[in-house]
Scaffold this motif. Structure first.
Motif, PDB file in Angstrom:
ATOM      1  N   PRO A 215      27.104  18.199 -12.072  1.00 44.79           N
ATOM      2  CA  PRO A 215      28.341  17.588 -11.594  1.00 44.79           C
ATOM      3  C   PRO A 215      28.922  16.617 -12.620  1.00 44.79           C
ATOM      4  O   PRO A 215      28.219  16.122 -13.493  1.00 44.79           O
ATOM      5  CB  PRO A 215      27.894  16.850 -10.326  1.00 44.79           C
ATOM      6  N   SER A 216      30.207  16.367 -12.492  1.00 45.83           N
ATOM      7  CA  SER A 216      30.897  15.466 -13.407  1.00 45.83           C
ATOM      8  C   SER A 216      30.533  14.020 -13.095  1.00 45.83           C
ATOM      9  O   SER A 216      29.837  13.722 -12.122  1.00 45.83           O
ATOM     10  CB  SER A 216      32.412  15.654 -13.285  1.00 45.83           C
ATOM     11  N   LYS A 217      31.028  13.130 -13.920  1.00 46.38           N
ATOM     12  CA  LYS A 217      30.743  11.705 -13.750  1.00 46.38           C
ATOM     13  C   LYS A 217      31.159  11.213 -12.371  1.00 46.38           C
ATOM     14  O   LYS A 217      30.480  10.386 -11.757  1.00 46.38           O
ATOM     15  CB  LYS A 217      31.480  10.912 -14.833  1.00 46.38           C
ATOM     16  N   MET A 218      32.264  11.727 -11.866  1.00 48.78           N
ATOM     17  CA  MET A 218      32.770  11.289 -10.576  1.00 48.78           C
ATOM     18  C   MET A 218      31.864  11.706  -9.420  1.00 48.78           C
ATOM     19  O   MET A 218      31.862  11.090  -8.364  1.00 48.78           O
ATOM     20  CB  MET A 218      34.186  11.834 -10.346  1.00 48.78           C
ATOM     21  N   ALA A 219      31.083  12.775  -9.631  1.00 50.12           N
ATOM     22  CA  ALA A 219      30.211  13.265  -8.557  1.00 50.12           C
ATOM     23  C   ALA A 219      28.735  13.084  -8.893  1.00 50.12           C
ATOM     24  O   ALA A 219      27.874  13.739  -8.315  1.00 50.12           O
ATOM     25  CB  ALA A 219      30.511  14.742  -8.296  1.00 50.12           C
ATOM     26  N   MET A 220      28.452  12.174  -9.814  1.00 48.53           N
ATOM     27  CA  MET A 220      27.092  11.995 -10.302  1.00 48.53           C
ATOM     28  C   MET A 220      26.117  11.576  -9.205  1.00 48.53           C
ATOM     29  O   MET A 220      24.919  11.820  -9.291  1.00 48.53           O
ATOM     30  CB  MET A 220      27.080  10.963 -11.428  1.00 48.53           C
ATOM     31  N   LYS A 221      26.627  10.956  -8.151  1.00 50.78           N
ATOM     32  CA  LYS A 221      25.738  10.494  -7.075  1.00 50.78           C
ATOM     33  C   LYS A 221      24.985  11.660  -6.439  1.00 50.78           C
ATOM     34  O   LYS A 221      23.868  11.487  -5.942  1.00 50.78           O
ATOM     35  CB  LYS A 221      26.532   9.744  -6.016  1.00 50.78           C
ATOM     36  N   TYR A 222      25.577  12.864  -6.458  1.00 51.61           N
ATOM     37  CA  TYR A 222      24.906  14.009  -5.850  1.00 51.61           C
ATOM     38  C   TYR A 222      23.714  14.458  -6.690  1.00 51.61           C
ATOM     39  O   TYR A 222      22.767  15.048  -6.158  1.00 51.61           O
ATOM     40  CB  TYR A 222      25.885  15.171  -5.671  1.00 51.61           C
ATOM     41  N   LEU A 223      23.766  14.188  -7.977  1.00 49.84           N
ATOM     42  CA  LEU A 223      22.647  14.500  -8.854  1.00 49.84           C
ATOM     43  C   LEU A 223      21.546  13.454  -8.729  1.00 49.84           C
ATOM     44  O   LEU A 223      20.366  13.782  -8.581  1.00 49.84           O
ATOM     45  CB  LEU A 223      23.128  14.578 -10.311  1.00 49.84           C
ATOM     46  N   ARG A 224      21.925  12.188  -8.750  1.00 44.96           N
ATOM     47  CA  ARG A 224      20.926  11.121  -8.803  1.00 44.96           C
ATOM     48  C   ARG A 224      20.312  10.805  -7.456  1.00 44.96           C
ATOM     49  O   ARG A 224      19.105  10.557  -7.350  1.00 44.96           O
ATOM     50  CB  ARG A 224      21.570   9.845  -9.362  1.00 44.96           C
ATOM     51  N   TYR A 225      21.142  10.777  -6.409  1.00 49.41           N
ATOM     52  CA  TYR A 225      20.678  10.263  -5.126  1.00 49.41           C
ATOM     53  C   TYR A 225      20.714  11.292  -4.002  1.00 49.41           C
ATOM     54  O   TYR A 225      20.213  11.037  -2.915  1.00 49.41           O
ATOM     55  CB  TYR A 225      21.525   9.058  -4.711  1.00 49.41           C
ATOM     56  N   GLY A 226      21.336  12.428  -4.239  1.00 45.33           N
ATOM     57  CA  GLY A 226      21.458  13.443  -3.205  1.00 45.33           C
ATOM     58  C   GLY A 226      21.088  14.806  -3.753  1.00 45.33           C
ATOM     59  O   GLY A 226      20.165  14.936  -4.560  1.00 45.33           O
ATOM     60  N   PHE A 227      21.844  15.810  -3.348  1.00 49.05           N
ATOM     61  CA  PHE A 227      21.523  17.168  -3.747  1.00 49.05           C
ATOM     62  C   PHE A 227      22.792  17.950  -4.075  1.00 49.05           C
ATOM     63  O   PHE A 227      23.839  17.726  -3.480  1.00 49.05           O
ATOM     64  CB  PHE A 227      20.759  17.895  -2.628  1.00 49.05           C
ATOM     65  N   PHE A 228      22.674  18.859  -5.043  1.00 45.87           N
ATOM     66  CA  PHE A 228      23.696  19.871  -5.284  1.00 45.87           C
ATOM     67  C   PHE A 228      22.967  21.150  -5.696  1.00 45.87           C
ATOM     68  O   PHE A 228      21.806  21.108  -6.129  1.00 45.87           O
ATOM     69  CB  PHE A 228      24.710  19.417  -6.339  1.00 45.87           C
ATOM     70  N   ASP A 229      23.619  22.265  -5.564  1.00 48.25           N
ATOM     71  CA  ASP A 229      22.983  23.548  -5.858  1.00 48.25           C
ATOM     72  C   ASP A 229      23.031  23.793  -7.359  1.00 48.25           C
ATOM     73  O   ASP A 229      24.056  24.195  -7.910  1.00 48.25           O
ATOM     74  CB  ASP A 229      23.689  24.674  -5.100  1.00 48.25           C
TER      75      ASP A 229
END
Length: 301
Positions: A215-229
């Motif tokens: 994910p981009s910088k704006m959606a980084m929270k999904y990488l660090r603290y949550g989940f993305f596919d």
């Protein structure tokens, strides 16, 4: 530069060896940023540890010799003082002259990139295209650049640096917010220029949607603290500078990252990817324990 070669950088290099072709060589540009500040008691020297686990004949530490600033001035008639800015330009010059794949030291490959490299090898001499990732609606990431040598797109990108004016940069640096100056001025050449050239010359570059540096910088929270596919992704930019004070998990507690075992039980996509690279299995301790209690019948493969 006061940053140090840390665990996230260690994982980045391991990932390159894991997911790049077996005959490839890995070059690490050795600057003050890859050296160490004074190690604290019990702190791991991750660069030394890396040298013990990667193939010696394929891992090469390099350092630019001579006065980089003066050499660039001869070419571009402008002074580029900051080492980060000098290396932004030098990496493009190396890619243009030699070809290869550039990766930021806090970016992780998470699946093989052979098909990207094969596509470049099979391209005709008149159609040599580099590959970059579409980072957001209006930007292309420069943290991953894979290119055959003498690619026209890279050559055009390099040529734009002749318009860089250090005096203009210094004046704004002295009279305005320093971070805004960095983003607004230098990024015009190092980051925004790739997007602008793509819009002007779409046939000269391969821009990959979603699977490189997302994910981009704006959606980084999904990488660090949550989940993305991430299963179809090739690389992610983890921005490890945000973790020097520890891993803040779900806004409740800060987990100090001391070693590879720290990632064992953290529930997030970043921890999954760390486990994938380090141990070959993305599953957390909780998931593995659940599978054991279910008699080995995995619901998470």
């Amino acid at each position: 530069c006061d940053r140090k070669f840390d665990l996230f950088n260690f994982i980045a290099i391991l990932a390159v060896f894991k997911f790049s072709p077996k005959n490839s060589r890995v070059f690490l540009h050795k600057t003050s940023c890859t050296k160490y500040r004074t190690l604290q008691p019990g702190e791991t020297n991750w660069l030394e540890k890396l040298l013990t686990v990667v193939p010696e004949d394929r891992f090469i530490l390099v350092k630019l010799t001579g006065n980089v600033e003066n050499e660039l001035a001869k070419i571009y008639h402008a002074r580029i003082h900051k080492i980060e800015h000098q290396t932004d330009l030098y990496r493009l010059i190396v890619l243009y002259l030699m070809g290869g794949t550039y990766l930021d030291l806090d970016s992780w490959l998470i699946s093989p990139i052979d098909e990207i490299l094969m596509g470049e090898e099979n391209s005709s001499s008149s159609n040599k295209k580099p590959t970059l990732g579409h980072y957001s609606a209006c930007s292309v990431s420069n943290a991953f650049i894979s290119s055959p040598k003498k690619a026209e797109f890279i050559g055009r990108w390099i040529s734009q640096f002749k318009h860089y004016n250090q005096s203009h940069y210094d004046f704004q640096w002295a009279h305005r917010d320093k971070h805004r100056v960095h983003v607004e001025y230098w990024s015009k050449f190092s980051v925004n220029m790739a997007y602008n050239l793509w819009q002007a010359y779409p046939n000269l570059v391969n821009i990959v949607e979603r699977t490189i540096m997302r994910p981009s910088k704006m959606a980084m929270k999904y990488l660090r603290y949550g989940f993305f596919d991430w299963r179809k992704s090739k690389a992610v930019h983890v921005s490890s500078k945000h973790f020097h004070a520890g891993y803040k998990f779900q806004d409740t507690a800060t987990i100090e990252i001391k070693g590879v075992d720290t990632f064992n039980c953290i529930e997030s996509s970043l921890a999954e990817l760390a486990r994938l690279i380090l141990f070959g299995n993305f599953k957390s301790c909780n998931m593995r324990n659940l599978e054991a209690r279910l008699g080995g019948q995995s619901q998470f493969s």
